[in-house]
Design a protein around this motif. Structure first.
Motif, PDB file in Angstrom:
ATOM      1  N   GLU A   1      -5.148  -3.420  -9.433  1.00 16.09           N
ATOM      2  CA  GLU A   1      -6.443  -3.046  -9.248  1.00 16.09           C
ATOM      3  C   GLU A   1      -7.082  -4.098  -8.186  1.00 16.09           C
ATOM      4  O   GLU A   1      -7.920  -3.597  -7.483  1.00 16.09           O
ATOM      5  CB  GLU A   1      -7.163  -3.085 -10.438  1.00 16.09           C
ATOM      6  CG  GLU A   1      -6.509  -2.017 -11.307  1.00 16.09           C
ATOM      7  CD  GLU A   1      -6.907  -0.666 -10.869  1.00 16.09           C
ATOM      8  OE1 GLU A   1      -7.670  -0.447  -9.825  1.00 16.09           O
ATOM      9  OE2 GLU A   1      -5.975   0.289 -11.231  1.00 16.09           O
TER      10      GLU A   1
ATOM     11  N   ALA B   1      -2.030  -0.557  -3.413  1.00 15.43           N
ATOM     12  CA  ALA B   1      -2.687   0.032  -4.542  1.00 15.43           C
ATOM     13  C   ALA B   1      -2.516   1.159  -4.891  1.00 15.43           C
ATOM     14  O   ALA B   1      -1.990   1.563  -6.010  1.00 15.43           O
ATOM     15  CB  ALA B   1      -4.195  -0.606  -4.727  1.00 15.43           C
ATOM     16  N   ALA B   2      -2.669   2.222  -3.863  1.00 17.93           N
ATOM     17  CA  ALA B   2      -2.496   3.431  -4.114  1.00 17.93           C
ATOM     18  C   ALA B   2      -0.870   3.843  -4.487  1.00 17.93           C
ATOM     19  O   ALA B   2      -0.713   4.719  -5.353  1.00 17.93           O
ATOM     20  CB  ALA B   2      -3.045   4.440  -2.906  1.00 17.93           C
TER      21      ALA B   2
ATOM     22  N   GLY C   1      -6.480  -5.035  -2.724  1.00 14.58           N
ATOM     23  CA  GLY C   1      -7.269  -5.360  -1.522  1.00 14.58           C
ATOM     24  C   GLY C   1      -7.871  -6.577  -1.377  1.00 14.58           C
ATOM     25  O   GLY C   1      -7.893  -7.084  -0.399  1.00 14.58           O
ATOM     26  N   HIS C   2      -8.258  -6.799  -2.666  1.00 13.84           N
ATOM     27  CA  HIS C   2      -8.855  -8.148  -2.851  1.00 13.84           C
ATOM     28  C   HIS C   2      -7.898  -9.598  -2.533  1.00 13.84           C
ATOM     29  O   HIS C   2      -8.053 -10.450  -1.879  1.00 13.84           O
ATOM     30  CB  HIS C   2      -9.560  -8.708  -4.323  1.00 13.84           C
ATOM     31  CG  HIS C   2      -9.992 -10.090  -4.260  1.00 13.84           C
ATOM     32  ND1 HIS C   2     -11.038 -10.534  -3.612  1.00 13.84           N
ATOM     33  CD2 HIS C   2      -9.655 -11.074  -5.060  1.00 13.84           C
ATOM     34  CE1 HIS C   2     -11.135 -11.729  -3.956  1.00 13.84           C
ATOM     35  NE2 HIS C   2     -10.455 -12.100  -4.889  1.00 13.84           N
TER      36      HIS C   2
ATOM     37  N   ALA D   1      -6.915  -5.767   4.189  1.00 14.15           N
ATOM     38  CA  ALA D   1      -7.709  -4.893   3.498  1.00 14.15           C
ATOM     39  C   ALA D   1      -7.015  -3.614   3.295  1.00 14.15           C
ATOM     40  O   ALA D   1      -6.640  -2.950   2.402  1.00 14.15           O
ATOM     41  CB  ALA D   1      -9.141  -4.919   3.609  1.00 14.15           C
ATOM     42  N   SER D   2      -6.661  -2.938   4.637  1.00 10.11           N
ATOM     43  CA  SER D   2      -6.110  -1.608   4.565  1.00 10.11           C
ATOM     44  C   SER D   2      -4.749  -1.653   3.967  1.00 10.11           C
ATOM     45  O   SER D   2      -4.288  -0.641   2.873  1.00 10.11           O
ATOM     46  CB  SER D   2      -5.950  -1.133   5.895  1.00 10.11           C
ATOM     47  OG  SER D   2      -7.118  -1.207   6.884  1.00 10.11           O
TER      48      SER D   2
ATOM     49  N   ASP E   1       0.582   7.212   6.265  1.00 10.15           N
ATOM     50  CA  ASP E   1      -0.607   6.685   6.860  1.00 10.15           C
ATOM     51  C   ASP E   1      -0.552   6.632   8.275  1.00 10.15           C
ATOM     52  O   ASP E   1       0.079   5.763   9.042  1.00 10.15           O
ATOM     53  CB  ASP E   1      -0.730   5.336   6.098  1.00 10.15           C
ATOM     54  CG  ASP E   1      -2.302   4.977   6.558  1.00 10.15           C
ATOM     55  OD1 ASP E   1      -2.769   4.931   7.500  1.00 10.15           O
ATOM     56  OD2 ASP E   1      -3.074   4.245   5.646  1.00 10.15           O
TER      57      ASP E   1
ATOM     58  N   VAL F   1      -5.365  -1.662  -0.013  1.00  8.36           N
ATOM     59  CA  VAL F   1      -5.758  -0.317  -0.248  1.00  8.36           C
ATOM     60  C   VAL F   1      -4.344   0.466  -0.499  1.00  8.36           C
ATOM     61  O   VAL F   1      -4.085   1.349  -1.423  1.00  8.36           O
ATOM     62  CB  VAL F   1      -6.853   0.262   0.489  1.00  8.36           C
ATOM     63  CG1 VAL F   1      -6.927   1.786   0.287  1.00  8.36           C
ATOM     64  CG2 VAL F   1      -8.157  -0.381   0.445  1.00  8.36           C
TER      65      VAL F   1
END
Length: 120
Positions: A106, A76-77, A109-110, A69-70, A29, A73
């Motif tokens: 899932e 999670a991915a 991010g939260h 949050a990034s 990333d 994500v």
């Protein structure tokens, strides 16, 4: 904000493998690589004569270029791409800790956004 990611003790057997995989994922990333500067390391004290340190922590810096949050994500991915995932422990320098279990992937991010909210 500096955070450390480790593998929950009950999943420690493959901790280094999991953390290296997540590290490589994060390096792919561009924003993470540029802003968060992920690093692998060890929390254990080096023993004289030992062959080397066991990798047991992945640390990075969250900020405006790559925030919680990034990171959520990205984790999670990464977790969705793996056939088996460990429980991860994300900790801030002030001791705030969040454990992400397989059931919670899932909500990554939260859950990680909670790290930012609790800091304020």
């Amino acid at each position: 904000m500096k955070v450390a990611i480790g593998v929950d003790q009950k999943d420690a057997a493959g901790a280094e493998q999991y953390l290296r995989s997540l590290y490589e994922w994060l390096l792919a990333d561009a924003a993470c690589r540029r802003h968060a500067r992920p690093e692998l390391g060890s929390c254990t004290v080096e023993v004289p004569g030992a062959q080397g340190e066991l990798i047991d922590v992945l640390s990075l810096v969250l900020g405006t270029g790559f925030n919680a949050a990034s990171l959520g994500v990205a984790i999670a991915a990464w977790r969705r791409s793996r056939p088996q995932v460990p429980a991860l422990v994300i900790a801030r320098a002030d001791g705030t800790r969040i454990t992400m279990t397989e059931a919670a992937h899932e909500d990554a991010g939260h859950l990680l956004a909670a790290l930012e909210r609790e800091q304020a």
